[in-house]
Scaffold this motif. Structure first.
Motif, PDB file in Angstrom:
ATOM      1  N   TYR A  47     -12.510   4.650  -2.740  1.00 14.37           N
ATOM      2  CA  TYR A  47     -13.040   3.545  -1.967  1.00 14.37           C
ATOM      3  C   TYR A  47     -12.545   3.600  -0.537  1.00 14.37           C
ATOM      4  O   TYR A  47     -12.597   2.633   0.188  1.00 14.37           O
ATOM      5  CB  TYR A  47     -12.678   2.215  -2.617  1.00 14.37           C
ATOM      6  N   SER A  85      -4.421   2.421   5.500  1.00  9.35           N
ATOM      7  CA  SER A  85      -3.600   2.402   4.292  1.00  9.35           C
ATOM      8  C   SER A  85      -4.465   2.184   3.067  1.00  9.35           C
ATOM      9  O   SER A  85      -5.599   1.698   3.156  1.00  9.35           O
ATOM     10  CB  SER A  85      -2.501   1.336   4.394  1.00  9.35           C
ATOM     11  N   SER A  86      -3.918   2.560   1.931  1.00  3.23           N
ATOM     12  CA  SER A  86      -4.626   2.449   0.662  1.00  3.23           C
ATOM     13  C   SER A  86      -3.613   2.141  -0.434  1.00  3.23           C
ATOM     14  O   SER A  86      -2.494   2.642  -0.401  1.00  3.23           O
ATOM     15  CB  SER A  86      -5.338   3.767   0.355  1.00  3.23           C
ATOM     16  N   HIS A  88       0.833  -1.199   0.000  1.00  6.55           N
ATOM     17  CA  HIS A  88       0.000   0.000   0.000  1.00  6.55           C
ATOM     18  C   HIS A  88       0.868   1.249   0.000  1.00  6.55           C
ATOM     19  O   HIS A  88       1.754   1.420   0.824  1.00  6.55           O
ATOM     20  CB  HIS A  88      -0.947  -0.003   1.208  1.00  6.55           C
ATOM     21  N   SER A 106      -8.046   7.615  -3.361  1.00  8.08           N
ATOM     22  CA  SER A 106      -8.941   6.467  -3.371  1.00  8.08           C
ATOM     23  C   SER A 106     -10.374   6.884  -3.141  1.00  8.08           C
ATOM     24  O   SER A 106     -10.686   7.503  -2.130  1.00  8.08           O
ATOM     25  CB  SER A 106      -8.521   5.464  -2.298  1.00  8.08           C
ATOM     26  N   TYR A 160     -10.134   3.906   2.776  1.00  4.90           N
ATOM     27  CA  TYR A 160      -8.933   3.200   3.192  1.00  4.90           C
ATOM     28  C   TYR A 160      -9.314   2.001   4.039  1.00  4.90           C
ATOM     29  O   TYR A 160     -10.441   1.883   4.500  1.00  4.90           O
ATOM     30  CB  TYR A 160      -8.013   4.060   4.059  1.00  4.90           C
ATOM     31  N   THR A 161      -8.319   1.166   4.296  1.00  5.70           N
ATOM     32  CA  THR A 161      -8.477   0.072   5.250  1.00  5.70           C
ATOM     33  C   THR A 161      -7.862   0.502   6.565  1.00  5.70           C
ATOM     34  O   THR A 161      -6.680   0.839   6.620  1.00  5.70           O
ATOM     35  CB  THR A 161      -7.770  -1.199   4.742  1.00  5.70           C
TER      36      THR A 161
END
Lengths: 114, 115
Positions: free
Chosen positions: B102, B94-95, B29, B100, B104-105
């Motif tokens: 969508y 992180s991405s 990422h 993004s 991040y996580t």
């Protein structure tokens, strides 16, 4: 100055009924909007997003509606299930302006009653 | 790993103590973010890395806060001389992309309590 507002801190809904979570924003430059779901002691998890070129996005039981003129978006969950009980955050970003950070609301705690 | 890993999960610090919070992002990422979530609030942006470069640290509340990502993977958020108002959950995300749509996580966060 709170650019993203979730004015309802909590919401209770009966299982099987519709849950509607609301979010208002002030910055007209925002062009991407997300909803995150958060369970206790876990990080937020991405749920659904919408671009400002759309007014609706649907993913299974989850639908997000965007009203740009009112600077308002909402998340509909139907039918609601007990496992949907969590805190829901809306977030906004001005991605087409080159920014990369999302601004989060303060969250709405949803409780789905069995 | 499969997700974003943060350690420790919980940290209790005495006021004035220095702390270091670690984030292991998803492998590969590019983008890494730190957010601070106070009780009853939404996450608030602290800083952003693209690979090893810290491109934005505008959200760091004071010069007691310092973040680094020297090799473009693991990141550390350091808080010097902790104060009670630093008590919060610190979230790392992180991405794979620079930008993004969508999101991040996120990791599960580190809950810091300053006593």
């Amino acid at each position: 100055d709170q650019q993203v507002k979730q004015n309802s801190p909590s919401l209770s809904v009966q299982e099987g009924r519709i849950s509607i979570l609301n979010c208002d924003y002030t910055n007209s430059m925002f062009d991407y909007f997300l909803w995150y779901k958060k369970y206790p002691a876990e990080g937020p998890t991405f749920l659904i997003s919408i671009s400002s070129i759309k007014d609706k996005n649907e993913d299974g039981r989850f639908t997000v509606f965007l009203n740009k003129s009112a600077k308002h978006l909402s998340l509909h969950i139907v039918p609601s299930q007990p496992g949907d009980s969590a805190v829901y955050f809306c977030a906004a970003s001005a991605l087409n302006s080159g920014t990369y950070k999302y601004i989060f609301g303060t969250g709405t705690r949803l409780k789905v009653l069995a | 790993g499969a997700g974003v890993s943060q350690s420790p999960r919980y940290k209790v610090a005495k006021r004035g103590q220095d702390v270091a919070l670690r984030c292991d992002p998803i492998s590969g990422h590019v983008s890494l973010f730190w957010y601070q979530q106070a009780l009853g609030q939404g996450p608030e942006f602290l800083t952003y890395f693209q690979n090893e470069a810290q491109l934005d640290k505008s959200g760091l509340p004071s010069d007691r806060f310092f973040a680094e990502r020297p090799e473009g993977s693991v990141s550390t958020l350091k808080i010097q001389r902790t104060q009670q108002e630093d008590s919060a959950v610190y979230l790392c995300a992180s991405s794979p992309l620079r930008l993004s749509n969508y999101g991040y996580t996120f990791g599960s966060g580190t809950r810091l309590t300053v006593v």
